[in-house]
Design a protein around this motif. Structure first.
Motif, short mmCIF file in Angstrom:
data_model
loop_
_atom_site.label_atom_id
_atom_site.label_comp_id
_atom_site.label_asym_id
_atom_site.label_seq_id
_atom_site.Cartn_x
_atom_site.Cartn_y
_atom_site.Cartn_z
N LEU A 133 2.89 -13.94 -1.85
CA LEU A 133 3.49 -14.75 -0.97
C LEU A 133 3.86 -16.19 -1.12
CD1 LEU A 133 3.90 -12.06 0.25
CD2 LEU A 133 2.70 -13.09 2.58
N GLN A 134 4.86 -16.44 -0.67
CA GLN A 134 4.98 -18.31 -0.61
C GLN A 134 5.99 -17.79 0.81
OE1 GLN A 134 8.48 -18.75 -3.25
NE2 GLN A 134 7.02 -18.57 -5.51
N ILE A 135 5.36 -18.66 1.92
CA ILE A 135 5.48 -19.29 3.12
C ILE A 135 6.44 -20.86 2.92
CG2 ILE A 135 5.03 -20.05 5.46
CD1 ILE A 135 2.90 -18.08 5.15
N ILE A 136 7.95 -20.58 2.90
CA ILE A 136 8.71 -22.23 2.80
C ILE A 136 8.81 -22.21 3.92
CG2 ILE A 136 10.46 -22.23 1.24
CD1 ILE A 136 10.30 -20.18 -0.35
N LYS A 175 9.01 -15.47 0.91
CA LYS A 175 8.61 -14.81 -0.36
C LYS A 175 8.48 -14.01 -1.15
CE LYS A 175 11.02 -16.54 -4.94
NZ LYS A 175 11.48 -16.65 -5.99
N ILE A 176 8.87 -12.89 -1.10
CA ILE A 176 7.58 -12.43 -1.71
C ILE A 176 7.97 -12.02 -3.59
CG2 ILE A 176 7.32 -9.87 -2.31
CD1 ILE A 176 7.78 -9.12 0.62
N ARG A 177 6.09 -12.44 -4.47
CA ARG A 177 6.77 -13.09 -5.53
C ARG A 177 7.27 -12.12 -6.35
NH1 ARG A 177 8.75 -14.12 -10.17
NH2 ARG A 177 7.44 -14.90 -11.88
N SER A 178 6.94 -10.72 -6.17
CA SER A 178 6.81 -9.61 -7.11
C SER A 178 8.11 -9.12 -6.84
CB SER A 178 6.17 -8.54 -6.82
OG SER A 178 6.53 -7.96 -5.15
N THR A 179 9.32 -9.37 -5.77
CA THR A 179 10.14 -8.68 -5.55
C THR A 179 11.40 -9.56 -5.40
OG1 THR A 179 10.50 -8.59 -2.85
CG2 THR A 179 9.79 -6.18 -4.46
N GLY A 180 11.26 -11.31 -5.32
CA GLY A 180 11.88 -11.79 -4.89
C GLY A 180 12.40 -11.58 -3.82
N LYS A 202 13.59 -11.98 0.82
CA LYS A 202 12.79 -13.43 1.00
C LYS A 202 13.63 -13.09 2.67
CE LYS A 202 15.29 -16.92 -1.93
NZ LYS A 202 15.77 -17.49 -2.93
N ILE A 203 12.59 -13.23 3.60
CA ILE A 203 12.18 -13.02 4.80
C ILE A 203 12.58 -13.95 5.62
CG2 ILE A 203 11.34 -11.67 6.74
CD1 ILE A 203 9.50 -10.54 4.22
N LEU A 204 13.62 -14.30 6.75
CA LEU A 204 13.42 -14.86 7.56
C LEU A 204 12.80 -14.33 8.73
CD1 LEU A 204 14.75 -17.56 6.49
CD2 LEU A 204 16.92 -17.16 8.13
N LEU A 210 2.32 -9.07 5.40
CA LEU A 210 2.21 -8.58 4.20
C LEU A 210 1.48 -8.68 2.86
CD1 LEU A 210 5.90 -10.49 4.46
CD2 LEU A 210 5.57 -8.86 4.06
N ILE A 211 0.43 -9.40 3.30
CA ILE A 211 -0.45 -9.28 2.27
C ILE A 211 -1.13 -8.08 2.36
CG2 ILE A 211 -2.96 -9.77 1.39
CD1 ILE A 211 -1.74 -12.97 2.87
N TYR A 212 -1.82 -8.02 3.41
CA TYR A 212 -2.54 -6.38 3.62
C TYR A 212 -1.73 -5.21 2.74
CZ TYR A 212 -5.79 -9.31 5.88
OH TYR A 212 -6.38 -9.98 6.28
N LEU A 213 -0.13 -5.40 3.39
CA LEU A 213 0.15 -4.19 2.34
C LEU A 213 0.48 -3.94 1.68
CD1 LEU A 213 3.78 -4.39 5.10
CD2 LEU A 213 2.39 -2.73 4.66
#
Length: 577
Positions: free
Chosen positions: A533-536, A550-555, A557-559, A572-575
RNA sequence: CGGGAUGUAGCGUAGCCCGGUAGCGCGCCUCGUUCGGGACGAGGAGGUCGCUGGUUCGAAUCCAGUCAUCCCGACCA
């Protein structure tokens, strides 16, 4: 961890010496650095990842009652002489030049020497002992980075039991623990039956990760009911039909015909099942070497592992001079009829089961440039034995004829063996049973390659941008990226995120706090090192009070609003897990 | 151990045929401009050409040896 303090030497381009994906990515992501052929330094990022694997292993070993040890890497010659493995390992063992010591390639002997004076009653069993430690093997050709190295970390475990039922139980526990370990590591793996190799012993299974980078070939039936290393795999193929024509055998001239292919071409036939292929193997023995002539059908290959299982691991193909001495011909013209005796020792003749009592065969005449036709193994080759010695082929049926075999390359990440009493007998490790009788300890041996497990994961989990970590072995759960701007606003927000993630939420977070690095570089590094997981945080979105996840595996991006960012990331991590 | 290939700056490479000042890109340092997907300008640092020996007035370049590394085949976690 702040990136400004973290040693993470990433590379933009692929290193020229690396060929496999995992090797390239482990170097590019700053995980490992080669010191010399087959020897790698673990850099901080790599070490964190290796420790993840080790800790999963440790937890699962402890869960089945394992005792963790740490044995020396050095051990005395005499210990290996006692079990005869000094010779078995040969050059594969590193030897110390100025002492009678070796660097251990494995630790059966050392563990057994601890068991010997301490496990002396049937009441002392069962025990499971293990360690996670460096092993040293003088591999002739290291390759693919840590996939095959001269120094590597291995978890080696040993079960010690008083009964064979106890061994079965320990073995089953270990198999389940291994399934848990590789599942928790996020690997797609198969368990296959295996050859027990230099370890000796009986039952043996390998944990295999299908991958083009693998060095093993494994056989899997289409319905999944049968899985095996090709070294021991069996299949159903119709035997050669016996024609009973009783034609006399007959020598014929075959100039310059050296191979089955050439012979088939010369005879203008496509069915090679009646062309018997002969190979000669040597088994060293104290009273003179034994010679074994092995016959398979022309469309088959001899499986040397199966031969090792029958005749011991020291068996080897004969040299050309030896061939000439016992057959009177060179490779290409040898066959089962008319072999010489050498030093009064008969050449043993073994044929594959598919050739059982076959007739009308064509094989070498033991005279250069001649072959013989109409060979009847039953009539012409007295003393012949039949055994399964062929290598199975893609598309053949399973033994029960219910499915079809597929062959794929795979990386061996773990191996479990029922050793039996081989080492305890050699080293005199005995205990008294309830009847007061002395018995050798019954052992099992269980290994996992730590770096190899991680490399296998990377082989399975990457894209053109880099590694894609997932599950428990991700070195960090979150990569917090701060894009520095004209004001301190982004920096202040990033710092507060970092503090909350690490100090309040206790999440393993890597924080890209570099101020002199452009966004593009940060994004590419981020994808390369593959944190899930990236928090930008950047000025563009912060203007509206938002940050991006941003979720690395799927690309994907969630605002999200800056207030919700941390809780959304945790969700998201727990999911993902 | 057999077969193939390569060693030139931290990384990637040109130059080698045909001997004569070691070049390029990335990275690095300084200054300035830039700043959401590997920026731009100006200036700068950095190389016993793997090692040893030979040929030569002169060797990265030719010759011999040696060492190292990688890839393909036989072993193992």
């Amino acid at each position: 961890m702040r990136l400004t303090k973290f040693f993470l030497p990433t590379l933009k381009d692929d290193p020229v010496d690396a060929v496999t994906v995992s090797h390239k990515l482990m170097i590019r992501a700053g995980m490992i650095k080669q010191l010399t052929s087959g020897v790698y330094s673990s850099l901080p990022f790599g070490l964190i990842a290796f420790r993840k694997v080790e800790n999963i292993i440790r937890e699962e070993m402890n869960a089945i009652g394992g005792n963790e040890f740490l044995l020396p890497a050095l051990s005395p010659h005499e210990l290996w002489a006692e079990t005869g493995r000094m010779e078995d390992y040969g050059d594969l063992m590193f030897r110390i030049k100025n002492r009678e010591l070796v660097l251990c390639p494995t630790h059966e002997e050392v563990f057994t020497s601890i068991a010997k004076p301490n496990l002396i009653s049937y009441k002392d069993f069962p025990q499971v002992w293990y360690q996670i430690q460096s092993k040293f093997r003088n591999e002739e050709r290291p390759r693919a980075g840590v996939l095959r190295a001269r120094q590597f970390t291995m978890k080696d475990a040993y079960s010690l039991d008083a009964t064979w039922e106890g061994l079965d139980s320990s073995y089953n526990d270990m198999e389940q623990a291994y399934r848990n370990i590789f599942t928790r590591c996020g690997l797609d793996f198969v368990v296959v039956s295996a050859h027990s190799g230099a370890m000796g012993g009986s039952a043996s299974e390998e944990f295999m990760v299908p991958s083009s980078a693998g060095e093993d070939n494994i056989v899997i039936s289409e319905d999944g009911s049968y899985t095996s290393n090709i070294e021991v795999a069996v299949s159903f193929v119709e035997k050669n039909e016996r024609k009973n024509s009783d034609l006399p055998f007959e020598e014929f001239h075959t100039p310059d015909i050296k191979s089955i292919d050439e012979l088939a071409g010369f005879l203008n036939i496509t069915d090679r099942s009646r062309l018997a292929k002969s190979r000669v193997f040597v088994r060293p023995a104290k009273d003179g070497d034994d010679y074994i002539l092995v016959l398979v059908r022309g469309d088959d290959e001899v499986n040397e592992m199966k031969l090792q299982n029958y005749f011991g691991i020291n068996i080897r193909p004969a040299h050309n001079e030896e061939l000439a001495a016992i057959t009177g011909a060179d490779a290409g013209s040898i066959g089962p009829v008319g072999l010489k005796e050498l030093k009064n020792k008969k050449v043993k003749i073994i044929a594959d089961l598919l050739l059982e009592e076959a007739d009308e065969l064509i094989s070498g005449a033991n005279r250069n440039d001649y072959h013989i036709k109409n060979i009847d193994l039953k009539r012409d080759v007295p003393g012949i034995e039949y055994r399964d010695i062929r290598t199975v082929k893609e598309g053949e049926q399973t033994l029960d004829r219910k499915s079809v075999l597929r062959i794929t390359k795979a990386i061996e990440v773990g191996h479990i063996f029922k050793l039996g009493t081989m080492y305890s007998e050699a080293l005199g490790a005995k205990f008294l049973d309830a009847d007061g009788k002395e018995n050798p300890i019954i052992m099992g041996s269980y290994g996992i390659g730590v770096e190899r497990t991680l490399a296998a994961f990377i082989e399975q989990s990457n894209d053109e941008k880099g590694i894609i970590w997932k599950g428990e072995i991700a070195p960090f759960k979150i990569l917090l990226i701060s894009l520095s701007g004209k004001t301190d606003e982004v920096k202040i927000l990033s710092e507060s995120f970092y503090k909350e993630l690490t100090e309040v939420r206790n999440i393993e977070t890597l924080y890209d706090d570099r101020e002199d690095v452009r966004p593009g570089v940060k994004f590419n590094d981020a994808d390369l090192i593959g944190i899930p997981l990236q928090i930008i945080a950047g000025e563009k979105n912060l203007k509206d009070g938002n940050v991006e996840i941003k979720i690395r595996s799927t690309g994907e991006k969630i605002l999200v609003s800056k207030e919700d960012a941390v809780s959304k990331a945790l969700e998201l991590i727990y999911l993902k897990n």
